[in-house]
Design a protein around this motif. Structure first.
Motif, PDB file in Angstrom:
ATOM      1  N   SER A  76      32.892  32.448  56.703  1.00  0.00           N
ATOM      2  CA  SER A  76      33.795  31.813  55.738  1.00  0.00           C
ATOM      3  C   SER A  76      33.511  32.272  54.311  1.00  0.00           C
ATOM      4  O   SER A  76      34.439  32.480  53.523  1.00  0.00           O
ATOM      5  N   LEU A  77      32.242  32.468  53.985  1.00  0.00           N
ATOM      6  CA  LEU A  77      31.907  32.918  52.639  1.00  0.00           C
ATOM      7  C   LEU A  77      32.263  34.390  52.457  1.00  0.00           C
ATOM      8  O   LEU A  77      32.682  34.807  51.368  1.00  0.00           O
ATOM      9  N   THR A  78      32.136  35.172  53.500  1.00  0.00           N
ATOM     10  CA  THR A  78      32.542  36.579  53.428  1.00  0.00           C
ATOM     11  C   THR A  78      34.022  36.690  53.099  1.00  0.00           C
ATOM     12  O   THR A  78      34.434  37.469  52.226  1.00  0.00           O
ATOM     13  N   THR A  79      34.849  35.895  53.774  1.00  0.00           N
ATOM     14  CA  THR A  79      36.291  35.922  53.521  1.00  0.00           C
ATOM     15  C   THR A  79      36.611  35.518  52.084  1.00  0.00           C
ATOM     16  O   THR A  79      37.412  36.159  51.399  1.00  0.00           O
ATOM     17  N   ALA A  80      35.964  34.442  51.616  1.00  0.00           N
ATOM     18  CA  ALA A  80      36.217  33.967  50.257  1.00  0.00           C
ATOM     19  C   ALA A  80      35.757  34.979  49.215  1.00  0.00           C
ATOM     20  O   ALA A  80      36.457  35.250  48.229  1.00  0.00           O
ATOM     21  N   LEU A  81      34.588  35.541  49.422  1.00  0.00           N
ATOM     22  CA  LEU A  81      34.041  36.487  48.449  1.00  0.00           C
ATOM     23  C   LEU A  81      34.865  37.767  48.401  1.00  0.00           C
ATOM     24  O   LEU A  81      35.109  38.323  47.315  1.00  0.00           O
ATOM     25  N   LYS A  82      35.302  38.229  49.551  1.00  0.00           N
ATOM     26  CA  LYS A  82      36.133  39.442  49.591  1.00  0.00           C
ATOM     27  C   LYS A  82      37.389  39.261  48.757  1.00  0.00           C
ATOM     28  O   LYS A  82      37.792  40.152  48.000  1.00  0.00           O
ATOM     29  N   ALA A  83      38.010  38.067  48.871  1.00  0.00           N
ATOM     30  CA  ALA A  83      39.215  37.792  48.085  1.00  0.00           C
ATOM     31  C   ALA A  83      38.885  37.664  46.597  1.00  0.00           C
ATOM     32  O   ALA A  83      39.618  38.170  45.735  1.00  0.00           O
ATOM     33  N   ALA A  84      37.792  36.999  46.283  1.00  0.00           N
ATOM     34  CA  ALA A  84      37.446  36.761  44.879  1.00  0.00           C
ATOM     35  C   ALA A  84      37.162  38.054  44.126  1.00  0.00           C
ATOM     36  O   ALA A  84      37.488  38.172  42.940  1.00  0.00           O
ATOM     37  N   LEU A  85      36.562  39.014  44.786  1.00  0.00           N
ATOM     38  CA  LEU A  85      36.200  40.259  44.115  1.00  0.00           C
ATOM     39  C   LEU A  85      37.421  41.033  43.608  1.00  0.00           C
ATOM     40  O   LEU A  85      37.284  41.937  42.781  1.00  0.00           O
ATOM     41  N   HIS A  86      38.609  40.647  44.088  1.00  0.00           N
ATOM     42  CA  HIS A  86      39.842  41.294  43.630  1.00  0.00           C
ATOM     43  C   HIS A  86      40.497  40.534  42.475  1.00  0.00           C
ATOM     44  O   HIS A  86      41.602  40.896  42.054  1.00  0.00           O
ATOM     45  N   ARG A  87      39.834  39.507  41.954  1.00  0.00           N
ATOM     46  CA  ARG A  87      40.425  38.684  40.894  1.00  0.00           C
ATOM     47  C   ARG A  87      39.865  39.031  39.507  1.00  0.00           C
ATOM     48  O   ARG A  87      40.016  38.249  38.567  1.00  0.00           O
ATOM     49  N   GLU A  88      39.231  40.158  39.367  1.00  0.00           N
ATOM     50  CA  GLU A  88      38.540  40.480  38.114  1.00  0.00           C
ATOM     51  C   GLU A  88      39.502  40.559  36.926  1.00  0.00           C
ATOM     52  O   GLU A  88      39.205  40.041  35.837  1.00  0.00           O
ATOM     53  N   ASP A  89      40.662  41.194  37.101  1.00  0.00           N
ATOM     54  CA  ASP A  89      41.588  41.343  35.977  1.00  0.00           C
ATOM     55  C   ASP A  89      42.058  39.988  35.459  1.00  0.00           C
ATOM     56  O   ASP A  89      42.100  39.751  34.246  1.00  0.00           O
ATOM     57  N   GLN A  90      42.402  39.091  36.384  1.00  0.00           N
ATOM     58  CA  GLN A  90      42.853  37.772  35.965  1.00  0.00           C
ATOM     59  C   GLN A  90      41.712  36.976  35.342  1.00  0.00           C
ATOM     60  O   GLN A  90      41.921  36.239  34.366  1.00  0.00           O
ATOM     61  N   ALA A  91      40.510  37.120  35.889  1.00  0.00           N
ATOM     62  CA  ALA A  91      39.350  36.420  35.323  1.00  0.00           C
ATOM     63  C   ALA A  91      39.104  36.862  33.889  1.00  0.00           C
ATOM     64  O   ALA A  91      38.813  36.038  33.011  1.00  0.00           O
ATOM     65  N   GLN A  92      39.256  38.152  33.618  1.00  0.00           N
ATOM     66  CA  GLN A  92      39.072  38.657  32.261  1.00  0.00           C
ATOM     67  C   GLN A  92      40.175  38.146  31.331  1.00  0.00           C
ATOM     68  O   GLN A  92      39.916  37.806  30.174  1.00  0.00           O
ATOM     69  N   ALA A  93      41.396  38.060  31.849  1.00  0.00           N
ATOM     70  CA  ALA A  93      42.511  37.600  31.020  1.00  0.00           C
ATOM     71  C   ALA A  93      42.338  36.136  30.629  1.00  0.00           C
ATOM     72  O   ALA A  93      42.592  35.754  29.474  1.00  0.00           O
ATOM     73  N   ILE A  94      41.914  35.293  31.570  1.00  0.00           N
ATOM     74  CA  ILE A  94      41.707  33.877  31.259  1.00  0.00           C
ATOM     75  C   ILE A  94      40.511  33.706  30.325  1.00  0.00           C
ATOM     76  O   ILE A  94      40.531  32.848  29.425  1.00  0.00           O
TER      77      ILE A  94
END
Length: 399
Positions: A359-377
């Motif tokens: 479950s953590l692998t699935t969540a982390l894999k998705a989160a690692l693709h959110r860098e651009d939005q994280a930087q924008a916020i």
């Protein structure tokens, strides 16, 4: 001006108050803090006076008190607030109170006893009644599943607070000659509560128009990272930080093992924080590094993602860093912060407090693709919350 700051809770309750204390001191105010004894050395490191209240917050958290004992413990902490603060806060101009509701009720009562101004502050809005959301369920007092009207649920929440804390508060108040309180929650919330959160991360959603949202109170951490940690960071790609702050977690060994395996599955290195869960490394491979107390403001921008419990402070620090997050909420307001991270697109909310490698692998894999939005916020997050709060106190007191 003399300002007394009172809190009881975890690091997330103490650190913002310390941030405000330092800002007030820089503007010439005299400041004193009251907090659990766990943090006496921490606060003293900043050259501030701290009065210890009651027993260890870490010990209380790890003991997992049964719901039936909550009124008794509430009576103890409120009695401790009266006993200690009546002397410690004497002669001050204003009391700023937060933390566990019974502790805040005790501190506000002492201010009333001493006839000095008081400000009630919260570091998350879920304790402030609003028809737009449900209240948090209190220990041993679950909200009825068949009731969907929010106002009805808030009425039940007020009743639960009175059942759990009413006699505990009023026994001390009558002992010191104060009138009884009929509505404990409303007494703590007051007519003009302060909300010390960022309006982008936590926009106020409520019916009460007198809420003062100052922005988050951020303790500026200038400590350098340890040399061995800096060496580890420089030796490869940004690692993933895993830490659960003041949460004991379900099983320290299993949590650490599952987290490390999930991070490794993404080809990433790991920084593991022991925290109150007592997490430990599971092997001696050189792709893992373990830390205790650390400057997370300096560390998080150098990581690929932050896996954490969803405490208000950790969520804010990771959001400011522009680092994607995986939030594994354990209790209280943490599911709310997990939801905010997901809603803003800056990370992933894990489904439930117990995770597996899968479950953590699935969540982390998705989160690692959110860098651009994280930087924008991150670019929208305010950093002036403590200055705003200090100006309000020094200019207006509690008004």
């Amino acid at each position: 001006m003399r300002v007394f700051l009172s809190t009881y809770g975890s690091r997330g309750d103490v650190e913002p108050m310390l941030a405000l204390a330092l800002e007030l001191r820089s503007q010439g105010a005299e400041v004193r803090m009251a907090a659990p004894p766990d943090f006496e050395e921490f606060v003293a490191g900043f050259g501030l006076s701290m009065v210890p209240i009651w027993r260890s917050a870490e010990g209380l958290t790890k003991s997992k008190p049964a719901p039936a004992t909550i009124p008794e413990r509430a009576a103890e902490i409120i009695a401790a607030e009266f006993e200690v603060l009546t002397e410690a806060a004497h002669g001050f101009d204003v009391v700023v109170a937060t933390g566990m509701l019974p502790a805040a009720a005790g501190a506000l009562s002492v201010a009333e006893l001493l006839k000095i101004d008081a400000v009630s502050v919260t570091f998350q809005q879920l304790t402030l009644p609003s028809s737009q959301r449900r209240p948090l369920a209190l220990p041993g007092r679950p909200l009825p599943a068949d009731v969907t009207d929010n106002q009805t649920l808030w009425d039940l929440d007020a009743e639960s607070n009175n059942v759990l804390f009413g006699e505990a508060l009023n026994s001390s108040r009558t002992k010191y000659g104060l009138p009884r309180v009929d509505d404990v929650r409303q007494y703590v919330v007051g007519a003009k509560p302060w909300l010390a959160t960022d309006p982008t991360l936590d926009p106020w959603q409520g019916d009460q128009h007198d809420v003062v949202q100052t922005g988050a109170w951020i303790l500026k951490d200038e400590r350098p990272l340890p040399k061995d940690l800096s060496t580890f960071l420089a030796a490869g790609e940004p690692p993933v930080f895993v830490g659960f702050g003041s949460m004991p977690m379900h099983s320290s060994t299993n949590a650490a093992e599952a987290a490390i395996e999930a991070v490794r599955a993404q080809g990433r290195r790991v920084i593991l924080k022991r925290g109150w869960a007592g997490l430990e490394l599971v092997d001696d491979q050189d792709d893992c590094f373990i830390v205790d107390e650390i400057n997370q403001q300096a560390l998080f921008p150098q990581t690929a993602a932050v896996v954490h419990h969803g405490g208000a402070g950790t969520t804010m620090t990771a959001t400011r860093a522009g680092t994607p997050q995986v939030v594994v909420p354990q209790l209280a307001d943490q599911p709310y912060w997990a939801g905010r991270v997901a809603d803003l697109g800056i990370g992933v909310a894990h489904d439930g407090p117990t995770f597996t490698t899968e479950s953590l692998t699935t969540a982390l894999k998705a989160a690692l693709h959110r860098e651009d939005q994280a930087q924008a916020i991150a670019a929208k997050i305010r950093t002036d919350g403590t200055a705003v709060a200090a100006e309000l106190l020094l200019r207006d007191g509690s008004r």
